[in-house]
Design a protein around this motif. Structure first.
Motif, PDB file in Angstrom:
ATOM      1  N   VAL A 146     -24.706  10.191   2.273  1.00 30.77           N
ATOM      2  CA  VAL A 146     -23.665   9.472   2.798  1.00 30.77           C
ATOM      3  C   VAL A 146     -23.389   8.442   2.230  1.00 30.77           C
ATOM      4  O   VAL A 146     -22.166   7.947   2.040  1.00 30.77           O
ATOM      5  CB  VAL A 146     -24.069   9.205   4.125  1.00 30.77           C
ATOM      6  N   ARG A 147     -24.455   7.643   1.751  1.00 35.86           N
ATOM      7  CA  ARG A 147     -24.144   6.303   0.955  1.00 35.86           C
ATOM      8  C   ARG A 147     -23.251   6.794  -0.363  1.00 35.86           C
ATOM      9  O   ARG A 147     -22.212   6.046  -0.899  1.00 35.86           O
ATOM     10  CB  ARG A 147     -25.443   5.862   0.367  1.00 35.86           C
ATOM     11  N   ARG A 153     -21.169   9.370  -0.928  1.00 38.82           N
ATOM     12  CA  ARG A 153     -19.867   9.655  -0.575  1.00 38.82           C
ATOM     13  C   ARG A 153     -19.136   8.748  -0.067  1.00 38.82           C
ATOM     14  O   ARG A 153     -18.039   8.404  -0.358  1.00 38.82           O
ATOM     15  CB  ARG A 153     -19.937  10.651   0.534  1.00 38.82           C
ATOM     16  N   ARG A 154     -19.627   7.372   0.451  1.00 37.36           N
ATOM     17  CA  ARG A 154     -18.959   6.233   0.889  1.00 37.36           C
ATOM     18  C   ARG A 154     -18.659   5.388  -0.616  1.00 37.36           C
ATOM     19  O   ARG A 154     -17.544   4.915  -0.603  1.00 37.36           O
ATOM     20  CB  ARG A 154     -19.623   5.295   1.674  1.00 37.36           C
ATOM     21  N   SER A 155     -19.459   5.369  -1.635  1.00 38.89           N
ATOM     22  CA  SER A 155     -19.066   4.455  -2.617  1.00 38.89           C
ATOM     23  C   SER A 155     -18.124   5.412  -3.450  1.00 38.89           C
ATOM     24  O   SER A 155     -17.219   4.767  -4.096  1.00 38.89           O
ATOM     25  CB  SER A 155     -20.598   4.437  -3.534  1.00 38.89           C
ATOM     26  N   ARG A 201     -15.713   7.289  -2.363  1.00 37.22           N
ATOM     27  CA  ARG A 201     -14.273   6.932  -1.538  1.00 37.22           C
ATOM     28  C   ARG A 201     -13.795   5.527  -2.069  1.00 37.22           C
ATOM     29  O   ARG A 201     -12.790   5.436  -1.941  1.00 37.22           O
ATOM     30  CB  ARG A 201     -14.631   7.308  -0.022  1.00 37.22           C
ATOM     31  N   LYS A 202     -14.917   4.456  -1.832  1.00 40.24           N
ATOM     32  CA  LYS A 202     -14.581   3.191  -2.107  1.00 40.24           C
ATOM     33  C   LYS A 202     -13.826   3.038  -3.549  1.00 40.24           C
ATOM     34  O   LYS A 202     -12.893   2.504  -3.577  1.00 40.24           O
ATOM     35  CB  LYS A 202     -15.686   2.139  -2.060  1.00 40.24           C
ATOM     36  N   LYS A 225     -10.486   4.658  -3.528  1.00 37.96           N
ATOM     37  CA  LYS A 225      -9.454   3.873  -2.976  1.00 37.96           C
ATOM     38  C   LYS A 225      -9.047   2.741  -3.710  1.00 37.96           C
ATOM     39  O   LYS A 225      -7.990   2.190  -3.808  1.00 37.96           O
ATOM     40  CB  LYS A 225     -10.034   3.376  -1.478  1.00 37.96           C
TER      41      LYS A 225
END
Length: 86
Positions: A68-69, A71-73, A75-76, A79
């Protein structure tokens, strides 16, 4: 390298609570680090209610946290790069 590491971790975890023949075919001796007592009628419950099961649950939760960590990084970063390109 990742597949080999996961394979070795799987074998070590099987040795922790189960029985493994680490020296096969040279020896048919089973190696078991922690014996699981036979307390319940259904064999699976003996493993689920033993403390060694918590080790495996911890590893799954740690892997989920890292996934999860990461995937968030990703995506960030995606973006931010799309905003800079606009």
């Amino acid at each position: 390298a990742i597949a080999g590491t996961n394979l070795f971790l799987h074998l070590v975890l099987d040795t922790l609570a189960g029985r493994m023949r680490w020296l096969y075919p040279f020896s048919e001796r089973y190696i078991n680090l922690v014996p699981i007592p036979d307390r319940y009628g259904f064999w699976l419950l003996n493993f689920v209610f033993h403390w060694t099961f918590l080790v495996e649950v911890f590893l799954v939760l740690a892997a989920a946290f890292v996934l999860v960590r990461n995937r968030r990084s990703v995506r960030k970063a995606a973006k931010q790069s799309s905003e800079e390109g606009s």
